[in-house]
Design an enzyme around this catalytic site. Structure first.
Site, PDB file in Angstrom:
ATOM      1  CB  SER A 742      -0.914   0.007   1.228  1.00  0.00           C
ATOM      2  OG  SER A 742      -0.153   0.224   2.401  1.00  0.00           O
ATOM      3  CG  HIS A 743      -0.523   4.758  -2.001  1.00  0.00           C
ATOM      4  ND1 HIS A 743       0.165   5.271  -3.066  1.00  0.00           N
ATOM      5  CD2 HIS A 743      -1.670   4.244  -2.504  1.00  0.00           C
ATOM      6  CE1 HIS A 743      -0.536   5.093  -4.166  1.00  0.00           C
ATOM      7  NE2 HIS A 743      -1.658   4.474  -3.861  1.00  0.00           N
ATOM      8  CG  MET A 744      -0.548   4.917   4.544  1.00  0.00           C
ATOM      9  SD  MET A 744       0.172   6.562   4.889  1.00  0.00           S
ATOM     10  CE  MET A 744       0.107   7.303   3.250  1.00  0.00           C
ATOM     11  NE  ARG A 747       3.216   8.804   0.456  1.00  0.00           N
ATOM     12  CZ  ARG A 747       2.763   8.512  -0.755  1.00  0.00           C
ATOM     13  NH1 ARG A 747       3.270   7.495  -1.414  1.00  0.00           N
ATOM     14  NH2 ARG A 747       1.787   9.229  -1.300  1.00  0.00           N
TER      15      ARG A 747
END
Length: 786
Positions: A742-744, A747
């Site tokens: 996922s994006h998180m 990140r």
């Protein structure tokens, strides 16, 4: 209405009153007295205690303060309970428990009972959903021998189940849960049907159910009638039965629906999105865009199949449709159908993989580990010839994708997003440059966004997933170290590191010009944009003290000569027709393209939400009203208050009613049968731990407004609109929903921040109650410190 037989009192008084009446559970023998009585005659009370035969053994000295177990505040866990294993330990235990009250009232009580040891299970149960007040029986239990395994908040395996108040005991997911249901039913008969209850229980080593505590459950929601709730769940089950019927071009022999697989709505729009967010997600991703992107990349054509369905407003991914879309188009129908059926069976057998279907169940590309994953199909009855056929299709698809121009074209297409002229699509009399002038203008923007924004983004998201698989395989093969992987990700210039740098270097207007469109709820009109309330998100006074990004300031990662030769050898071994340079270029561009693609298309989406707000204001409707519309109604608005007013009022009423229903329905994260509507157990989740870091810090619940600075932040559904958190010096990150890719997760890896992505609702709620956590990402462990 029948009057209750028993009146609730303090913890001790309630147990004493119930003890002679209970048939479904046993209340342990007890003795209780007030602080005043203890101060007036301690010797008399100790003599009375010695007179009880059960007091000859170990006892538990329990709190029973006047401020506990009230209808407005339970104070659960605030006061002490202390075991006394000998008579000499009783007085110190009493002193310790009374001291835990602080400024004790003379009427505060102490409760003494036999010490319950060697239990086989224990937990807590509610007679309604504590979040909505809906008539569910919620049982949260642990199979350990500790009676405080659930209430203590420690590191333990939790089981949580839901059962409709009208479901039969035989429908319980576990016989022990069924016994607790029967206990709750009996307590309602004694205490009153409308009394909402919170109980603690344990099962002895002989399997006897012991009632440890009963208190009123403080729920601020109105009581929902059982008949009303039953009708709602019946409608939900009927909708589910309809969705389970065979669907055109969807393969596999069964239907499964999940909130976390594929384009997981739990992460992107939440478990109970409002109608506008739900319809926007459909319009931009799950109705058409998702299938077009995969067809373009060589997968089975699923055009016309909707990926997402909703049950009483709760969005679910059609997992069979999702898995079908991961089969290369060249695979014959019969083999593809058996393959999808096998994947579905594997998911049902291992529901904890519901957020990991692409990495642990489906095989959708040929990477360096695919050969081993296909070998596992032997045990499922797939012949060597069938496995070779799959291998050839996956290898060909991957060669075409990495070598071909498709992903590069998608990156270029994103660059056109903000230069497409949609003025000719505006309604008559609508100003071409006024984004809030009319509904057709807003829907035209959404269509452009789908074609030049979310469309190429969806394709790049697929490419980025394959790229991440390649990257993980390079680590598993020993070609890249974990530090190499972190330096590779950190050197890509992704959004989080760029935002940190820009916050330190740009003045406020320029910074907000670039990032101001972002909002924590990307599809949620109720979520303010960064540029609408910048002080809410950014600490401008601390911009000069922002720490350098761990890897973001380094030059792009490059393979050493030895690493490059080993990669080339792997590519030859796997029959892949591209070289190491092309592979590394694909990895970098796909991952970076996905992250920057999200930043680009959400800019248009955010402008549409701003325009919708302005359009609603013309007719006297605020954002709360507008959140209950859908895209079709939005597109019908003319911008003329006299025409739009009646349309808005009717649509808002319908939307509010529908959303109110969704708040009373609880379903499991993975639905396999309409019977799940009446009863289910939440699957055990295996969280995704990111980085090798370890940190101990205070807990900050972002959705509750806690300051994130220096904390381990907890966010239920953290989409990229939460990038502002990474400018605030957070120590760690925990999300309830989300996957390893996922994006998180990207990140956190980019910035070297220890994270738990996709902890699941049970663990997330448990950790949210803590004040201090230790997050050991390398060890895969989260520990409650305080």
């Amino acid at each position: 209405m029948k009057a209750p037989l028993v009146r609730l009192g303090t913890k001790a008084e309630t147990l004493r009153r119930l003890r002679p009446l209970m048939t479904t559970a046993r209340v342990l023998p007890l003795m209780h007295f007030t602080l005043r009585e203890w101060q007036d005659g301690p010797d008399r009370l100790l003599a009375e205690l010695r007179g009880h035969g059960w007091a000859a053994g170990p006892v538990m000295v329990r709190s029973s303060a006047m401020t506990e177990d009230t209808g407005t505040d339970s104070n659960a866990g605030r006061f002490r309970s202390v075991p006394a294993r000998s008579e000499a330990e009783v007085v110190p235990a009493l002193t310790e428990v009374f001291a835990s009250y602080g400024r004790a009232d003379a009427d505060d009580q102490i409760l003494i009972q036999p010490l319950l040891e060697h239990v086989q299970a224990s937990g807590v149960a509610f007679s309604c959903d504590p979040n909505s007040g809906a008539p569910y029986r919620v049982v949260n239990w642990s199979g350990t021998d500790q009676t405080d395994a659930v209430t203590g908040g420690g590191q333990t395996e939790l089981h949580i189940s839901y059962g409709a108040a009208w479901a039969g005991q035989d429908e319980a997911p576990d016989p022990r849960v069924g016994a607790v249901w029967a206990l709750l039913t009996e307590l309602h008969g004694l205490l009153g049907e409308r009394q909402r209850l919170d109980i603690e229980f344990a099962f002895s080593d002989r399997g006897e159910l012991i009632l440890l505590q009963v208190r009123p459950l403080a729920v601020r929601k109105a009581v929902l009638a059982v008949d009303t709730h039953r009708a709602t769940l019946s409608d939900t089950a009927a909708r589910m039965a309809e969705a389970i019927r065979p669907r055109s071009r969807v393969l596999g022999h069964r239907a499964v629906f999940g909130v976390m697989p594929d384009w997981n709505p739990a992460e992107m729009i939440g478990l109970r999105p409002r109608p506008l967010a739900l319809s926007l997600y459909r319009h931009l991703v799950t109705d058409r865009v998702w299938a077009a992107a995969r067809t373009r990349y060589g997968y089975r054509d699923m055009t016309g199949v909707r990926l997402m369905v909703e049950f009483s407003g709760l969005p679910y991914i059609d997992v069979a449709a999702s898995l079908t879309s991961f089969v290369p188009r060249e695979v014959p129908d019969d083999l593809a159908d058996r393959l999808v059926g096998h994947w579905l069976d594997e998911l049902v057998a291992k529901p904890y993989l519901h957020d990991k279907i692409e990495s642990h169940i489906a095989v959708s590309a040929w990477t360096f580990s695919t050969r081993h994953r296909l070998e596992a199909l032997t045990a499922a009855g797939f012949s060597a010839g069938e496995r070779d056929q799959l291998a050839g299709s996956l290898r060909g698809l991957t060669n075409d994708l990495v070598r071909g121009p498709l992903w590069e074209q998608d990156v270029a297409r994103l660059g056109l997003l903000n230069v497409i002229d949609i003025g000719h699509l505006h309604a008559a009399g609508c100003g071409a440059h006024d984004v809030g002038c009319c509904g057709p203008a807003l829907v035209a923007q959404l269509d452009v966004c789908a074609s030049y924004g979310s469309g190429p983004f969806a394709a790049l998201a697929r490419a980025a997933f394959i790229a991440t698989d390649f990257l993980e395989d390079l680590v598993d093969e020993g070609i890249l170290s974990l530090d190499d992987r972190a330096r590779f990700i950190g050197g890509l210039g992704l959004v989080a590191s760029e935002m940190r740098r820009d916050l330190a270097e740009l003045d406020r207007p320029d910074f907000l010009k670039r990032y101001g469109h972002l909002r924590p709820g990307t599809y949620d009109i109720l979520s303010p944009r960064y540029d609408e309330t910048p002080e809410r998100y950014f600490d401008w006074s601390a911009k000069d003290s922002l720490k350098p990004v761990p890897h973001g300031e380094e030059p792009p990662f490059e393979l050493s000569g030895g690493q490059r030769r080993r990669v080339e050898a792997l590519l030859v071994r796997e029959g892949l027709k591209f070289d190491a340079s092309r592979l590394m270029d694909f990895l970098a561009t796909a991952i970076r393209g996905r992250e920057h693609g999200k930043l680009a298309f959400t800019s248009v989406l955010s402008d549409v939400l701003t325009g919708a707000r302005r359009l609603g204001e013309r007719s006297g409707h605020g954002v709360d009203d507008l959140s209950h519309l859908d895209v079709r109604t939005l597109g019908a608005l003319t911008g003329r208050p006299g025409d739009d007013g009646p349309v808005l009022r009717a649509a808002v009423t319908r939307g509010r009613e529908a959303h109110a229903v969704s708040r009373t329905v609880v379903l499991p994260p993975l639905v396999t049968d309409p019977a799940n509507v009446r009863s289910f157990a939440l699957p055990q989740i295996r969280p995704n731990f990111v980085t090798q870091g370890r940190v101990t810090a205070r807990v900050a619940r972002i959705d509750a407004g806690d300051s994130p600075d220096g904390a381990i932040v907890l966010v239920a559904s953290a989409d990229p609109g939460y990038d502002w958190l990474f400018t605030r010096g957070i120590s760690g990150l925990v999300t309830a929903f989300g996957g390893a890719n996922s994006h998180m997760a990207i990140r956190a890896l980019e910035l070297g921040i220890p994270a738990v992505i996709g902890a699941g609702a049970a663990l997330f709620d448990q950790w949210s109650q803590a004040h201090v956590l230790e997050l050991d990402a390398a060890g895969g462990l989260v520990t409650v410190i305080a």
